[in-house]
Scaffold this motif. Structure first.
Motif, mmCIF file in Angstrom:
data_model
loop_
_atom_site.group_PDB
_atom_site.id
_atom_site.type_symbol
_atom_site.label_atom_id
_atom_site.label_comp_id
_atom_site.label_asym_id
_atom_site.label_seq_id
_atom_site.Cartn_x
_atom_site.Cartn_y
_atom_site.Cartn_z
ATOM 1 N N ALA A 211 0.830 -1.203 0.000
ATOM 2 C CA ALA A 211 0.000 0.000 0.000
ATOM 3 C C ALA A 211 0.867 1.256 0.000
ATOM 4 O O ALA A 211 0.513 2.273 -0.605
ATOM 5 N N TRP A 212 2.014 1.193 0.685
ATOM 6 C CA TRP A 212 2.916 2.347 0.736
ATOM 7 C C TRP A 212 3.408 2.696 -0.667
ATOM 8 O O TRP A 212 3.468 3.859 -1.052
ATOM 9 N N ARG A 213 3.728 1.678 -1.437
ATOM 10 C CA ARG A 213 4.224 1.905 -2.787
ATOM 11 C C ARG A 213 3.082 2.128 -3.774
ATOM 12 O O ARG A 213 3.226 2.862 -4.751
ATOM 13 N N GLY A 214 1.958 1.472 -3.514
ATOM 14 C CA GLY A 214 0.842 1.465 -4.469
ATOM 15 C C GLY A 214 0.815 0.135 -5.184
ATOM 16 O O GLY A 214 1.789 -0.239 -5.853
ATOM 17 N N LYS A 215 -0.278 -0.615 -5.054
ATOM 18 C CA LYS A 215 -0.326 -1.980 -5.573
ATOM 19 C C LYS A 215 -0.099 -2.043 -7.085
ATOM 20 O O LYS A 215 0.489 -3.000 -7.588
ATOM 21 N N ALA A 216 -0.547 -1.041 -7.818
ATOM 22 C CA ALA A 216 -0.375 -1.049 -9.270
ATOM 23 C C ALA A 216 1.104 -1.008 -9.655
ATOM 24 O O ALA A 216 1.492 -1.534 -10.698
ATOM 25 N N GLU A 217 1.938 -0.384 -8.823
ATOM 26 C CA GLU A 217 3.381 -0.341 -9.084
ATOM 27 C C GLU A 217 4.114 -1.497 -8.423
ATOM 28 O O GLU A 217 5.196 -1.894 -8.863
ATOM 29 N N PHE A 218 3.538 -2.032 -7.354
ATOM 30 C CA PHE A 218 4.208 -3.052 -6.545
ATOM 31 C C PHE A 218 4.111 -4.440 -7.184
ATOM 32 O O PHE A 218 5.026 -5.251 -7.083
ATOM 33 N N TYR A 219 2.986 -4.709 -7.833
ATOM 34 C CA TYR A 219 2.746 -6.032 -8.412
ATOM 35 C C TYR A 219 2.755 -5.967 -9.940
ATOM 36 O O TYR A 219 2.572 -4.909 -10.541
#
Length: 607
Positions: A211-219
């Motif tokens: 969530a800190w990074r943002g799921k769209a960028e994290f996964y």
């Protein structure tokens, strides 16, 4: 301003390595991991995997086994690189895809690594089927319960990663957190996981990290479909960083000291020019950013982090805001060490380390001045230097993202740490006025108490075992399960020592663990003897050995077998056993024996 490293760190590392300057290459890598793109972190990690185990170093290599329900092949080099950025040498291996329990069951305690990382994934939890929410959650917890039982059997330390969701599923954002949706399933299983987690484990909250990074960028769904590896390059790097932090927290503990600058760090402006009431703190706008940062630092202090000040200022000017400005959240009593002078800051940190009797690798340095940060990195590479943003509104974020103060747990002893170090300052003042060292020790009125290791103090005992370096004969980093097993053995000795004097309570400061020697039942094997550096040189070690000798005699032992395993940091105790009457054992390097029939209590100033 970023640390002064080349944008092509990997190329420079390879060049230095080729030129025979491996140590310089390693220094560059440690300094630069946080400054490069995620792909370069992985490339650098692959080089470090080859170079670190064979390089000369002061710290031993920590063996880590990474087991996951997703593909973990890409994580070991990333974990290696991030661990090295904190000065930790690791050897990371990963198991087969989705063979977590099978891999663990094949291991014996002798084969087991120091740390096992368990990375679950959500394919079973979220799989198509007619199972209800409760049944799915119970199935996952039953599986993890079997995994944890194996970890306890192997007597190793555990980094447990939580479950996560990539998208909210067909129910959408509004309904997914209820009615059996994806989010509800993940949140329910994580809540139960946290409740059931074995004591002493480090928990990586993947929901919060993504969530800190943002799921769209994290996964990256393509990675998962093709490789069964769900993370994007950025997500992979961030997961690796948190796993490395978990290994560090389990094997050496959190960083202990936060050293803060003052002007434009704890407040806006220069106090020497504006005076104690002219600085920016409190009120509105910029002052609120500094107030928020002070509140955050105070909460760190309450959790056991020691606060210190290093400021280029006149001492009187530096103290005035704390004494006269009512907007200040932090007070002088919140700091265990306060240095305001015009001396170079690395010089002041060396003095702080001596005052607090802590290694420089325990320190975190936060200063708004990029010149001061670079000088600290150059002169004291052991110190963790936070890259402070230009905008003070982002100070908390920078400190949070450093992960420097992540911990396995926080207990009452941590919360009392600043008061203990302030009492130590009073002891130093008393020592300076004493006629002799003997008079000083006698004046303290020290009283010790030996406590059996039990459920009430086990967390603190394991904490001391993890963190103590200088007074530690063997530096064996036992897990909670390993300590519990020793406690349960017939004929074992397991006690902790607490200490107090006229200035205050030191708390629990020493641990002794001993077991019966197979085939030599009259011999007590001293597995571990360690003591906090705060109590060194005060004859507590004499009192501790006297108590150990009495216990060993009561249990029917004729002798105690001690062992010294040298490390870069435990030099202060290299002659301890010999000095206390232990005799070297012929043909056994580092082993010494104390015959109890000829042992007389050592003189001590502790009652």
């Amino acid at each position: 301003m970023e640390p002064n490293v080349s944008p092509d760190l990997v190329a420079n590392y390879r060049r230095l390595r080729k030129d025979g300057a491996l140590n310089e290459a390693l220094r560059l890598a440690r300094k630069g991991v946080s400054t490069v793109e995620p792909g370069q972190v992985a490339q650098l990690g692959k080089l470090l995997q080859k170079d670190l185990p064979g390089s000369a170093g002061d710290t031993p290599v920590v063996e880590v086994l990474l087991l996951g329900q997703c593909t973990t092949t890409y994580l070991p080099p990333v974990v290696t690189a991030w661990a090295w950025s904190e000065g930790l040498r690791v050897s990371v291996k990963d198991g087969e895809y989705d063979q977590v329990l099978q891999e663990l069951m094949q291991l014996t305690p002798d084969q087991a690594p120091a740390v096992i990382v368990v990375l679950p994934w959500n394919q079973r939890l979220l799989g198509v089927g007619d199972r209800g929410v409760a049944e799915r959650v119970d199935d996952e917890l039953a599986f993890l319960g079997q995994v944890w039982a194996q970890v306890v059997r192997l007597k190793v330390k555990l980094v447990q990663v939580s479950y996560d969701w990539v998208h909210p599923g067909p129910l959408g954002y509004s309904l997914s957190s209820r009615r059996g949706g994806t989010v509800e399933l993940v949140q329910r299983v994580n809540a139960d996981l946290r409740t059931a987690l074995p004591a002493g484990a480090y928990y990586v909250d993947l929901e919060s990290v993504s969530a800190w990074r943002g799921k769209a960028e994290f996964y990256d769904e393509r990675n998962y479909h093709w490789l069964k590896q769900p993370f994007s390059p950025a997500g992979l790097s961030l997961v690796g960083r948190h796993l490395a932090t978990g290994v560090r927290a389990l094997t050496s503990g959190r960083r202990k000291v936060l050293v803060l600058d003052l002007d434009n760090t704890l407040w806006g402006g220069v106090v020497g020019e504006s005076g104690p009431h002219g600085i920016a703190v409190g009120g509105t706008g910029e002052g609120q950013a500094f107030t928020a940062f002070q509140k955050y630092a105070k909460r760190l202090k309450d959790s056991g982090v020691i606060l210190a000040v290093s400021s280029k200022n006149n001492d009187a000017d530096a103290r005035e805001p704390f004494e006269k400005n009512e907007e200040m959240v932090l007070k002088l009593t919140d700091f265990a060490s306060f240095h305001a002078s015009w001396d170079p800051k690395p010089t002041r940190l060396r003095l702080m380390a001596m005052e607090l009797n802590l290694g420089l690798d325990s320190f975190v340095f936060f200063d708004d001045n990029p010149v001061e940060r670079e000088r600290m990195r150059a002169e004291l590479p052991e110190v963790t230097v936070i890259e402070a943003p230009v905008d003070p509104d982002l100070y908390i974020r920078a400190l949070q993202e450093s992960l420097a103060f992540e911990a396995v747990d926080v207990n009452s002893a941590d919360a009392e740490r600043t008061a203990q170090y302030q009492a130590e300052s009073s002891r130093r003042a008393s020592q300076e006025s004493a006629a002799s060292p003997e008079d000083y020790l006698a004046s303290l009125g020290m009283k010790a108490e030996a406590q059996p290791v039990n459920g009430a103090n086990l967390d603190r005992v394991v904490d001391l075992i993890t963190k103590t370096n200088q007074f530690n004969l063997t530096t064996r980093r036992h897990s909670r399960a390993a300590v519990e097993e020793m406690m349960a053995e017939s004929g074992s000795v397991a006690f902790a020592v607490s200490l107090a004097d006229k200035f205050g309570d030191y708390g629990l400061i020493a641990v002794v663990l001993g077991t019966k020697v197979l085939g030599e039942e009259s011999l007590l094997r001293l597995d571990s003897w360690l003591m906090s550096c705060r109590a060194m040189g005060r004859t507590v070690e004499h009192w501790t050995l006297n108590h150990l000798a009495r216990l060993a005699r009561e249990l029917g032992y004729d002798a105690v077998n001690g062992e010294y395993v040298p490390t870069a940091k435990n030099v202060p105790v290299q002659t301890l056993l010999a000095d206390f009457g232990f005799v070297p054992r012929e043909g056994r390097v580092g082993e010494y024996m104390l015959k109890l029939s000829s042992y007389s209590d050592l003189p001590t100033q502790v009652s």
